[in-house]
Motif scaffolding. Structure first.
Motif, short mmCIF file in Angstrom:
data_model
loop_
_atom_site.label_atom_id
_atom_site.label_comp_id
_atom_site.label_asym_id
_atom_site.label_seq_id
_atom_site.Cartn_x
_atom_site.Cartn_y
_atom_site.Cartn_z
N LEU A 30 1.02 -1.11 0.03
CA LEU A 30 -0.09 0.05 0.10
C LEU A 30 0.94 1.03 -0.13
N ARG A 31 0.58 2.21 -0.94
CA ARG A 31 1.28 3.39 -0.59
C ARG A 31 0.34 4.63 -0.67
N ALA A 32 0.56 5.67 0.21
CA ALA A 32 -0.07 6.79 0.57
C ALA A 32 0.64 8.22 0.11
N ARG A 33 -0.04 9.10 -0.69
CA ARG A 33 0.34 10.40 -0.58
C ARG A 33 -0.55 11.47 -0.54
N PRO A 34 -0.25 12.62 -0.11
CA PRO A 34 -1.13 13.65 0.03
C PRO A 34 -1.81 14.21 -1.41
N MET A 35 -2.95 14.62 -1.23
CA MET A 35 -3.80 15.16 -2.42
C MET A 35 -4.57 16.12 -1.84
N VAL A 36 -4.78 17.18 -2.80
CA VAL A 36 -5.50 18.54 -2.15
C VAL A 36 -7.19 18.58 -3.14
N LEU A 37 -8.15 18.61 -2.03
CA LEU A 37 -9.42 18.81 -2.76
C LEU A 37 -9.38 20.09 -3.42
N VAL A 38 -10.19 20.05 -4.65
CA VAL A 38 -10.48 21.08 -5.50
C VAL A 38 -11.93 21.72 -5.36
N GLN A 39 -12.88 20.79 -5.10
CA GLN A 39 -14.22 21.25 -5.43
C GLN A 39 -14.70 22.12 -4.09
N ASP A 40 -15.81 22.65 -4.38
CA ASP A 40 -16.61 23.68 -3.37
C ASP A 40 -17.88 22.90 -2.86
N GLU A 41 -18.15 21.59 -3.32
CA GLU A 41 -19.25 21.00 -2.53
C GLU A 41 -19.04 19.52 -2.86
N TYR A 42 -19.64 18.56 -2.13
CA TYR A 42 -19.68 17.12 -2.18
C TYR A 42 -20.88 16.23 -2.33
N ASP A 43 -20.81 15.44 -3.43
CA ASP A 43 -22.03 14.85 -3.76
C ASP A 43 -21.68 13.37 -3.79
N GLY A 44 -20.85 12.84 -3.15
CA GLY A 44 -20.43 11.62 -3.20
C GLY A 44 -18.95 11.16 -4.04
N THR A 45 -18.59 12.17 -4.63
CA THR A 45 -17.36 12.21 -5.39
C THR A 45 -16.53 13.34 -5.15
#
Length: 165
Positions: A30-45
């Motif tokens: 398993l490998r993990a790395r940081p990712m930054v959210l870009v959206q302004d709302e969440y609908d399940g994706t």
């Protein structure tokens, strides 16, 4: 899947954290790395920019199952989300979320062939919200210990379904 109200609750927990750790399968590891959210709302994706030639994209293409974890230790908020990842070169989304922060990671611009988005459709997850003060937690822990019970240190909830359900 979770209800619209629950999706809003998850979004309220993670939108201020912004950076989550994306875990993928790297062969048998398993490998993990940081990712930054870009959206302004969440609908399940959830959506993230990615370099389409990166190792994580190859890992997601080989095994679509991913995990995202978000942590805000100062406020004792933790969220773990399991879903299915898929890289895409969707120009509409690339244009929609493009900003100066993203541009710093892609100096050739948003029209570069390697600029893409990683889509993660959330199937299930778990969250912990124990935002009471350290003093309150300490008192609750001591009280529970005296009573021989487990301390109630906040909200913990699982949600979602198995893949294919």
């Amino acid at each position: 899947m979770s209800s619209p109200e629950h999706k809003q609750k998850i979004w309220d927990l993670i939108k201020h954290i912004k950076t989550g750790m994306l875990t993928t399968h790297h062969g048998n590891e398993l490998r993990a790395r940081p990712m930054v959210l870009v959206q302004d709302e969440y609908d399940g994706t959830l959506w993230f920019y990615t370099d389409l030639k990166s190792e994580k994209v190859f890992e997601v293409e080989r095994d679509h199952d991913v995990c995202l974890s978000f942590a805000d230790p100062d406020n004792q908020v933790y969220v773990s989300l399991t879903g299915v990842g898929k890289p895409t070169r969707n120009k509409e989304l690339i244009n929609k979320y493009w900003n100066s922060f993203v541009a710093a990671w892609f100096p050739e611009g948003k029209d570069s062939a390697n600029v893409g988005m990683l889509e993660v459709k959330i199937l299930k997850g778990e969250h912990w919200d124990s935002s009471s003060s350290a003093m309150v937690k300490s008192v609750k822990t001591m009280t529970a210990k005296i009573k021989g019970e487990q301390p109630d240190l906040g909200e913990h909830e699982k949600f979602g379904t198995k893949k294919g359900s």
